[in-house]
Design an enzyme around this catalytic site. Structure first.
Site, PDB file in Angstrom:
ATOM      1  N   CYS A  19       0.852  -1.201   0.000  1.00  0.00           N
ATOM      2  CA  CYS A  19       0.000   0.000   0.000  1.00  0.00           C
ATOM      3  C   CYS A  19       0.884   1.246   0.000  1.00  0.00           C
ATOM      4  CB  CYS A  19      -0.897  -0.008   1.228  1.00  0.00           C
ATOM      5  SG  CYS A  19       0.095  -0.042   2.730  1.00  0.00           S
ATOM      6  N   CYS A 182       3.896  -1.923 -21.745  1.00  0.00           N
ATOM      7  CA  CYS A 182       3.639  -1.893 -20.304  1.00  0.00           C
ATOM      8  C   CYS A 182       4.251  -0.631 -19.711  1.00  0.00           C
ATOM      9  CB  CYS A 182       4.244  -3.115 -19.643  1.00  0.00           C
ATOM     10  SG  CYS A 182       6.013  -3.194 -19.935  1.00  0.00           S
ATOM     11  N   CYS A 288     -11.379  15.477 -43.579  1.00  0.00           N
ATOM     12  CA  CYS A 288     -12.261  16.033 -42.552  1.00  0.00           C
ATOM     13  C   CYS A 288     -11.577  17.235 -41.898  1.00  0.00           C
ATOM     14  CB  CYS A 288     -12.564  14.976 -41.502  1.00  0.00           C
ATOM     15  SG  CYS A 288     -11.050  14.382 -40.763  1.00  0.00           S
ATOM     16  N   CYS A 392     -27.376  15.477 -14.861  1.00  0.00           N
ATOM     17  CA  CYS A 392     -26.406  15.061 -15.897  1.00  0.00           C
ATOM     18  C   CYS A 392     -25.157  15.938 -15.784  1.00  0.00           C
ATOM     19  CB  CYS A 392     -26.982  15.225 -17.297  1.00  0.00           C
ATOM     20  SG  CYS A 392     -28.418  14.198 -17.606  1.00  0.00           S
ATOM     21  N   CYS A 576       6.193 -28.798 -73.203  1.00  0.00           N
ATOM     22  CA  CYS A 576       7.545 -29.162 -73.625  1.00  0.00           C
ATOM     23  C   CYS A 576       8.580 -28.489 -72.728  1.00  0.00           C
ATOM     24  CB  CYS A 576       7.769 -28.708 -75.070  1.00  0.00           C
ATOM     25  SG  CYS A 576       7.555 -26.920 -75.208  1.00  0.00           S
ATOM     26  N   ASP A1045      -2.915 -30.302 -13.614  1.00  0.00           N
ATOM     27  CA  ASP A1045      -3.351 -29.061 -14.255  1.00  0.00           C
ATOM     28  C   ASP A1045      -4.481 -28.520 -13.363  1.00  0.00           C
ATOM     29  OD1 ASP A1045      -3.909 -27.117 -16.289  1.00  0.00           O
ATOM     30  OD2 ASP A1045      -5.631 -28.327 -16.857  1.00  0.00           O
ATOM     31  N   GLU A1082     -29.037 -11.662 -17.567  1.00  0.00           N
ATOM     32  CA  GLU A1082     -27.879 -12.427 -18.039  1.00  0.00           C
ATOM     33  C   GLU A1082     -28.262 -13.546 -19.018  1.00  0.00           C
ATOM     34  OE1 GLU A1082     -24.895 -11.811 -17.962  1.00  0.00           O
ATOM     35  OE2 GLU A1082     -24.129 -11.047 -16.071  1.00  0.00           O
ATOM     36  N   ASP A1302      -6.358 -32.112 -18.876  1.00  0.00           N
ATOM     37  CA  ASP A1302      -7.567 -32.355 -19.678  1.00  0.00           C
ATOM     38  C   ASP A1302      -7.626 -31.527 -20.950  1.00  0.00           C
ATOM     39  OD1 ASP A1302      -7.901 -29.876 -18.394  1.00  0.00           O
ATOM     40  OD2 ASP A1302     -10.058 -29.996 -18.744  1.00  0.00           O
ATOM     41  N   ASP A1306      -2.509 -29.010 -22.425  1.00  0.00           N
ATOM     42  CA  ASP A1306      -1.757 -29.969 -21.599  1.00  0.00           C
ATOM     43  C   ASP A1306      -1.157 -31.084 -22.441  1.00  0.00           C
ATOM     44  OD1 ASP A1306      -2.679 -28.619 -19.324  1.00  0.00           O
ATOM     45  OD2 ASP A1306      -4.529 -29.766 -19.314  1.00  0.00           O
TER      46      ASP A1306
END
Length: 1501
Positions: A19, A182, A288, A392, A576, A1045, A1082, A1302, A1306
């Protein structure tokens, strides 16, 4: 700058800060250290930048100082960077001179002052300062008795070293900087450019990919700044032309005081009348108003342009300029060079000269002298549509005023606009416009938006800004383009240690800045870099060295052709040799084609080309333009070389041939054994003489002689044995030969030896008998080869069938690849011109490909247009889709979900990630050495031993025979006086030695393994464990490490709702109502999280259908918004069901029928009312993350934020719900751990195995899951290729590894591991690549498979004991050791013993059928008492491929004591955890005194 007074700066990475108080404590503590001038700590970037005096401190001591505070400090670069210092000359103004030592001590206490030289006689002080920390004005404020020495300034104005003076003529410049990924990129640029002489301030924005720089044009040029940014490895372009900034009062004062030498530059700037001309230009390519403002702003900054007016309608520009300084042609070029550099400009006319007052000079005259010095700010006006009321206005003002860099904002409802005052170094008008738009309003930038620009300081050194033109012309025509084509080579470098896309970006960026390197392309999965370089400047080993310096492993790949494209084409229409010549000569003239060969007979062309310069499509077009038809030769995309078809065929043939001839031989042998036994009993019971028995024996049908010495039995045996010996045993001979050639003896050698000697001996003895016309039939061993070959060929055949299954994995993988791609052509304005479908093999690097929703990505590439979610579970194994926007990379084979994308192909053909996974699986399968079977090992010693015993028997009996012939005479059956003594002895000795070889025949040894394996795999299959062949079954018991995994293996792999927290009182809105509304909203979402929420709501409400949803909108990566109706009916029905149940219960008690009637009738009434009244109500719903709520103007209070953070810490996704603009709920969603996972892990550990978790997911989630199941070692954020490397690494430590997974990601690791175990519900590819498949999705089967393996191997060992006992007992008897006590081994007994050993081995194997898999209940009873979850401090998390676990910060003594006592108390209190688990390792930084972090019981409020 005097190097002796040098100041250095160093950047130290600091781990363990949590922090801002950590930041403050480091800054305070280290800031006090002697010799530290300045420290800046960043929590986001986890580093500290320290400016220090190298005479008093070193980077190492500073690192240790931070270490001592309990943080982990790492020196990224041990070489410090020098910091620029400036010298300020000060004079004493006060009449009685103040004490000099007081001045000196005051200044030395000031941060940023590095040196002071005082001259009391001249009343002056020369102070060396660090301009980035302190300036002259601040020093004057500190010591009021000092003032700037104007005289020295004047003397030094040539070098302009005084920082305070340099601030006068500042220009602001905006540059587009590409390639930043980054924050370390931004800090690199800021650090490098900020140190340049003349650069005052720089702010780099990662989001906008731009840099805002305030610099002094008389000290540094735009060109130089651009060069320096490019030197750091980022392409840079001028975005907004340099603008002069406003002047502060001090600057104006200084302008009045500073004497300026008369020079051309200053004369031009003096307020005088100059002769100006006007020219008109026609401009093509403007679209423009932004083009207009671009051109106007670019030219208005040039000193020799007085004014410019650009008209979009007339496509023209009118420029008033100083004719003495510039020509219209230069202006034309300047306009053409304006970004994006696509304007075509022609000069229309030159207008009469006119006298014109230079606006610069006039504005300078108008400057009032009472301007207060102020920070750099600009104003912009934004037109805002969609505001309806004052709320607003308030919400916009509230949200935007909190944005970084915004000084003030005034929004007018009446004028529908807002005026924002902002700091251009921190934000831009475009960012502000977007922020307003994100709140749901329409926002456009006003066209008169250029901030006020005022010229500063008419300096004599100010250059004419022609460098801008040069910059653009240079930018448009790369200088080294021509020389590059002449002298460029390409090399390939194998790079290890890359973990993610930012590693790739890091290598590409840093290599590009090295001199002599033209282009770099790095493939992450292949771990390969392709570099185009100038061989006269740099060589591949140096390039590899540069990569190593960045912290990666690098080696040059020698065979450089690898990267050349090879193309096989069918060419039709050739008649040919001249057609052939025409094609070859045309193609070889093409740039980028190295070699071309066309065969007329096969109609095929073989072409080698450079994929960077030319592609397969271009080559096909070229051939077609010559009048021929060309098409790709379709490659066989299956992995036929791995399918063992040839071996399966040959062993099947060998087995069937042997079997066909073996059955009659076996019949004959059994018949003879029965008859011999019968005769033996007769001899025993009826005291028959030997002669009588011999007579009976020879009168049997099979013993009748066709020729003297040749019985029917022997003839049949011989005829049946020949084909087996030579056709059935052919492959054994080959294998044995190869084995002997390598000086080893395996099973094959013993088999071949035994069968060959048996066959040759039998044949020789038969021929001798025929030759001698013997009365007695000789004993032959023709039955040995067929029986041996049958058993062993069967074992080999089955083994290869199992191995062949593995290649199906590759066929499945290859089928994931898209077969076609849509290649599009765009014009310069990114408008789509055409699109065509092409075969995926014809896609070239650099092609633009369109991928529609639901489509597969055909190649790896970078998104250039569009936004979408992409399912990358193929590569990462994680179920969550990934958001893609322009600049994101995409992977071949992943699936585009909802938006259309345009991508630019970066890796095609064999370089795509999917092809690399195919290659990894292939390599893992081919490189996996089959285990040296125990039988092979044994026979390695057994063969030489038996051969030795056999030869010894032969020699001993020859010696005994010559010494004492009576023994031979007594014991040799069928002794014939007609044969000479010597022959007799040799025959007897030979028979004994052959009997030894035959009884030692390795048939039972050969059966010991295959029979047990066959039974073991059968039992496994009955228990839901499919084991592919003997190898994995045998290997599983040796496993020392089990690697799991995470997604889909330890967890279910699909998100589930863990907790719903209601944030409002239930009397305002009930929990069920929230669930009904959320579930309805949803139900339209395709996102896995949305599906999880809907499923949960339906279960909770016990309803199949929910309400109605309208105006549904998704914002990728944020959330959804919609309106929901028709939920009341659902809720009332729900309430009514409860009431109805209650009524029915009472009716049962009272047996009152009227109740039931009333209940049903009333329910009808209610239904009718509901449909009319309640369905009208409509709710506005928002569901999403924090950002989505803030965008929509909702405030998230601290409690809610804290509980979100708590969920996130446990690896869950926290989603907020707002209904009618009020936060109502918080839903926590996570991938649930399988119920049996914890138990399985515990049992594996109790079996003495090490358990590891390996996942592509982030370390937080991985840690959380590991703590729930009790795993202490975790590898997080691991790529598929690194999973392989990790498994290899464990194997290199001498451990046998079982991998449980699975997903497709993997599969390479499953193939690489000693035992790959796939979950049956996983992907086809994983199932095919694994050695063991668990049909049920149950982790306890992992335990069962290892248990079964251990039992099987135990059984194999028992089998070997059986087999060896027969040999150990039988061999001495066969050798005739026990002859003196009358124990003689008749040959039929040898055969019987051999058969018995085989039968006993098979029976022993069948005992495995009794194996029963332990049930969940058994396990649970056995271990439930000992299980306990791990606290995070016991878990070590390793990120990526590096094996350096993130160690904890060094704690003070008190902290350690607190932690240890906590751990001890926890372990004592917890009856679940065993007593010896006191934590003595230092707790991890994530869990520093945070509490035990067990999964809480997440009961919904």
């Amino acid at each position: 700058m005097d190097p002796r007074k040098g100041v250095n700066s160093v950047i130290i990475s600091v781990e363990g800060m949590t922090c801002n108080s950590c930041v403050c404590s480091i800054e305070q503590q280290i800031g006090k250290v002697n010799g530290v001038h300045h420290i800046k700590v960043s929590l986001e970037e986890k580093n500290a930048t320290i400016i220090y005096d190298p005479k008093l401190q070193t980077p190492k001591t500073l690192q240790e100082a931070i270490d001592d505070m309990g943080f982990d400090a790492i020196l990224q670069n041990p070489n410090p960077l020098p910091v620029l210092t400036d010298t300020v000359f000060l004079t004493i103004t006060a009449s009685p001179a103040p004490p000099w030592d007081h001045i000196q001590s005051t200044l030395f206490k000031t941060k940023g002052v590095t040196d002071i030289q005082i001259s009391p006689q001249q009343r002056t002080a020369v102070v060396t300062i660090i301009p980035s920390i302190v300036n002259a004005n601040q020093i004057i404020e500190l010591v009021p008795d000092l003032s700037l020495d104007i005289g020295t300034l004047e003397k030094k104005s040539g070098t302009c070293e005084d920082h305070s003076m340099a601030q006068a003529g500042e220009v602001m410049l905006k540059m587009k900087v590409e390639g930043m990924t980054c924050h370390s990129c931004t800090s690199t640029i800021e650090g490098k450019i900020g140190k340049l002489q003349g650069v005052q301030r720089i702010k780099v924005s990662l989001d906008n990919q731009e840099a805002t720089i305030v610099y002094q044009p008389h000290l540094i040029s735009v060109e130089e700044i651009k060069k320096q940014i490019e030197a750091v490895g980022f392409p840079a372009f001028v975005k907004k032309q340099p603008k002069y900034l406003k002047l502060g009062a001090i600057d104006v004062e200084r302008l009045k005081n500073t004497p300026v030498k008369s020079s051309e530059g200053s004369q031009q700037r003096s307020p005088s009348y100059t002769s100006d001309s006007t020219a008109t230009f026609f401009i093509d390519g403007m679209h423009c108003k932004s083009c207009v403002s671009n051109i106007e702003s670019a030219l208005s900054t040039l000193q020799y342009v007085s004014s410019i007016v650009v008209s979009l309608e007339n496509r023209s520009a009118s420029v008033t300029y100083r004719a003495s300084s510039v020509t219209p042609e230069t202006l034309r070029k300047a306009i053409e060079a304006v970004s994006p550099g696509q304007y075509r400009v022609s000069i229309a006319s030159e207008v009469e000269e006119s006298t014109f007052n230079s606006p610069y000079s006039s504005s300078l005259q108008k400057l009032p002298l009472n301007i207060v010095s102020q920070p750099l700010t600009q104003e912009t006006m934004v037109n805002i549509g969609g505001m309806t009321c004052n709320s607003c206005v308030q919400s916009i003002e509230g949200v935007i005023s909190k944005k970084a860099g915004v000084k003030s904002i005034r929004v007018s409802l009446a004028n529908s606009n807002g005026t924002v005052e902002y700091d251009p170094l921190l934000t831009s008008p475009e960012t502000l416009r977007k922020a307003i738009e994100d709140m749901g309003f329409d926002a456009t930038l006003s066209e008169t938006n250029e901030p006020l620009v005022v010229l500063a300081q008419p300096s004599s050194e100010m250059p004419l800004l022609t460098s801008v033109n040069e910059l653009y012309t240079k930018m448009m025509t790369p200088a080294h383009e021509k020389e590059e084509t002449k002298t460029s080579s390409k090399c390939y470098i194998q790079v290890t240690g890359m973990t993610c896309a930012s590693c790739v970006a890091n290598i590409e960026r840093n290599l590009r800045r090295e001199e002599g390197i033209y282009s770099v392309l790095v493939a992450l999965m292949a771990g390969k870099a392709e570099v185009r370089y100038n061989p006269t400047v740099i060589q591949p080993p140096m390039i590899a060295e540069f990569i190593r310096e960045l912290g990666f492993g690098a080696t040059v790949i020698e065979n450089a052709d690898e990267g050349d494209g090879v193309l096989e084409l069918f060419v039709r229409g050739m008649t040919c040799a001249s057609c052939v010549h025409k094609i070859e000569s045309t193609l070889t003239k093409h740039k980028g084609i190295f070699y071309c060969s066309v065969a007329l007979a096969t109609n095929k062309a073989h072409i080698k080309y450079d994929p960077e310069i030319i592609g397969p499509r271009d080559i096909i077009h070229t051939i077609e333009s010559l009048g021929f038809e060309a098409s790709l030769v379709k490659k066989d995309r299956s992995a036929s070389h791995l399918d063992h078809k040839r071996e399966i065929r040959q062993w099947r043939r060998s087995f069937l041939v042997s079997l066909f001839f073996c059955i009659p031989v076996m019949g004959l042998m059994i018949y003879m054994m029965v008859m011999d036994h019968h005769l033996a009993t007769l001899h025993h019971n009826q005291n028959m003489s030997k002669e009588e028995i011999i007579n009976i024996h020879s009168s049997m049908f099979l013993e009748r002689q066709i020729l003297p010495g040749l019985s029917i039995m022997n003839l049949l045996s011989f005829l049946l044995c020949v084909p087996v010996q030579f056709f059935g045993g052919w492959y054994f001979y080959i294998q044995a030969y190869k084995s002997l050639k390598h000086k080893t003896a395996n099973m094959d050698v013993l088999i071949v030896l035994a069968t060959t000697i048996a066959f040759v001996y039998s044949l020789v003895i038969l021929l001798v008998a025929v030759y001698e016309r013997a009365k007695m039939n000789p004993i032959t061993f023709f039955d040995t080869p067929p029986m041996l070959f049958v058993f062993i060929a069967l074992g080999r055949w089955l083994e290869h069938i199992a191995k062949g299954k593995t290649s199906e994995a590759l066929a499945k993988l290859i089928s994931l690849q898209a077969t076609e791609a849509t290649v599009v052509t765009l014009d310069p304005e990114n408008i789509l011109l055409s699109e065509e479908q092409v075969d995926v093999e014809l896609v070239q690097r650099g092609d633009i490909i369109k991928v529609v929703p639901g489509g597969k990505f055909p190649v790896d590439g970078r998104v250039i247009e569009g936004h979408s979610m992409v399912d990358e579970s193929l590569i990462t194994g994680e179920a969550m889709p990934v958001a893609k926007k322009p600049g994101s990379t995409v992977i071949a084979g992943s699936i585009n979900q909802n938006g259309s994308l345009l991508i630019c192909a970066t890796h095609v053909g064999a370089d795509t990630t999917l092809s690399q996974i195919v290659k990894l699986v292939e390599e893992a399968q081919t490189s996996k050495a089959p285990i040296q079977q125990f039988a092979d090992k044994l026979s390695g010693y057994f063969v030489p031993f038996i051969v030795f015993v056999s030869i010894a028997t032969l020699l001993v009996w020859i010696i005994i025979g010559f010494l004492n012939f009576e023994i031979v005479e007594t014991y040799f059956p069928g002794y014939n006086r007609s044969i000479s003594r010597t022959e007799m002895i040799i025959r007897f000795a030979f028979q004994a030695s052959i009997t030894v070889l035959c009884i030692a025949c390795p048939c039972s040894l050969g059966l010991a393994t295959p029979t047990a394996v066959m039974v073991g795999t059968g039992v496994g299959a009955q228990n839901g464990i499919l084991i592919k062949g003997g190898e994995p079954l045998e290997m599983a018991h040796k496993v020392k490490v089990v690697v799991f995994d995470k997604t889909g293996t330890i967890t279910h792999g699909t998100p589930v709702v863990n907790q719903v927290k209601v944030l409002v009182e239930s009397n305002r809105i009930s929990r069920n109502k929230i669930l009904a509304i959320v579930g309805t909203a949803e139900s339209n979402s395709e996102h896995p999280l949305g599906a999880a929420v809907t499923k949960y709501c339906k279960q909770e409400l016990n309803a199949e259908t929910l309400g109605t949803c309208i105006d549904f909108q998704v914002v990728t990566g944020c959330g959804i918004s919609c309106k929901v109706t028709n939920v009341e009916g659902l809720l009332h029905k729900n309430d009514w069901k409860i009431k109805e149940n209650n009524i029915k219960n009472t009716s049962l008690v009272q047996i009152d029928a009227s109740n039931e009637q009333s209940s049903t009738s009333s329910s009808m009434v209610i239904d009718a009312q509901l449909s009319n009244t309640l369905n009208a109500q409509q709710y506005r719903v928002l569901i999403g993350n924090r950002e989505w709520m803030i965008r929509n103007g909702l405030v998230i209070n601290n409690d809610v934020d804290d509980s979100m953070i708590e969920h996130e810490r446990k690896g869950r996704t926290a989603v907020l719900v707002a209904i009618d603009d009020e936060l109502c709920g918080l839903i926590a969603i996570a991938d649930k751990v399988k119920p049996e996972a914890e138990l399985a892990v515990h049992i594996l550990k109790s079996m003495g195995l090490e358990v590891v978790l390996m996942t592509g997911d982030n370390s937080k989630t991985a840690r959380s899951i590991a703590s729930q199941v009790g795993i202490t070692k975790v590898f997080a954020e691991v790529l598929p290729s690194h999973k392989v490397a990790k498994v290899k690494q464990l194997q290199e430590e001498g451990k046998r590894v079982a991998m449980v997974g699975d997903g497709i990601n993997d599969s390479p690791a499953l193939a690489m591991a000693n035992v790959g175990i796939a979950i049956g519900t996983g992907t086809d590819v994983a199932i095919e690549a694994a050695d063991v498949v668990l049909i049920r999705n149950d982790l306890l089967d992992v335990v069962a498979s290892i248990d079964l393996s251990r039992k099987t191997v135990k059984r194999i060992r028992i089998n070997f004991v059986f087999a060896l006992i027969y040999n150990l007992v039988g061999i001495p008897i066969a050798a005739g050791i026990f002859m003196p006590i009358g124990l003689v081994l008749q040959p039929w007994m040898g055969s019987a013993a051999m058969a018995a050993s085989s039968v006993s081995v098979v029976l022993s194997s069948l005992f495995l059928k009794l194996y029963r898999k332990p049930t969940y209940e058994n396990y649970e009873l056995h271990v439930r008492s000992q299980i306990g979850q791990k606290s995070p401090s016991e878990i070590s998390v390793h990120v990526g491929i590096d094996d350096i676990s993130r160690n904890s910060p060094k704690l003070g003594l008190l902290d350690r004591i607190v932690n240890y006592s906590r751990a001890s108390i926890n372990s004592l209190l917890s009856d679940k955890r065993s007593l010896n688990s006191v934590v003595t390792s230092e707790p991890d930084k994530h869990s520093l005194l945070v509490g035990d972090f067990r999964e809480d019981d997440d009961t919904a409020l």
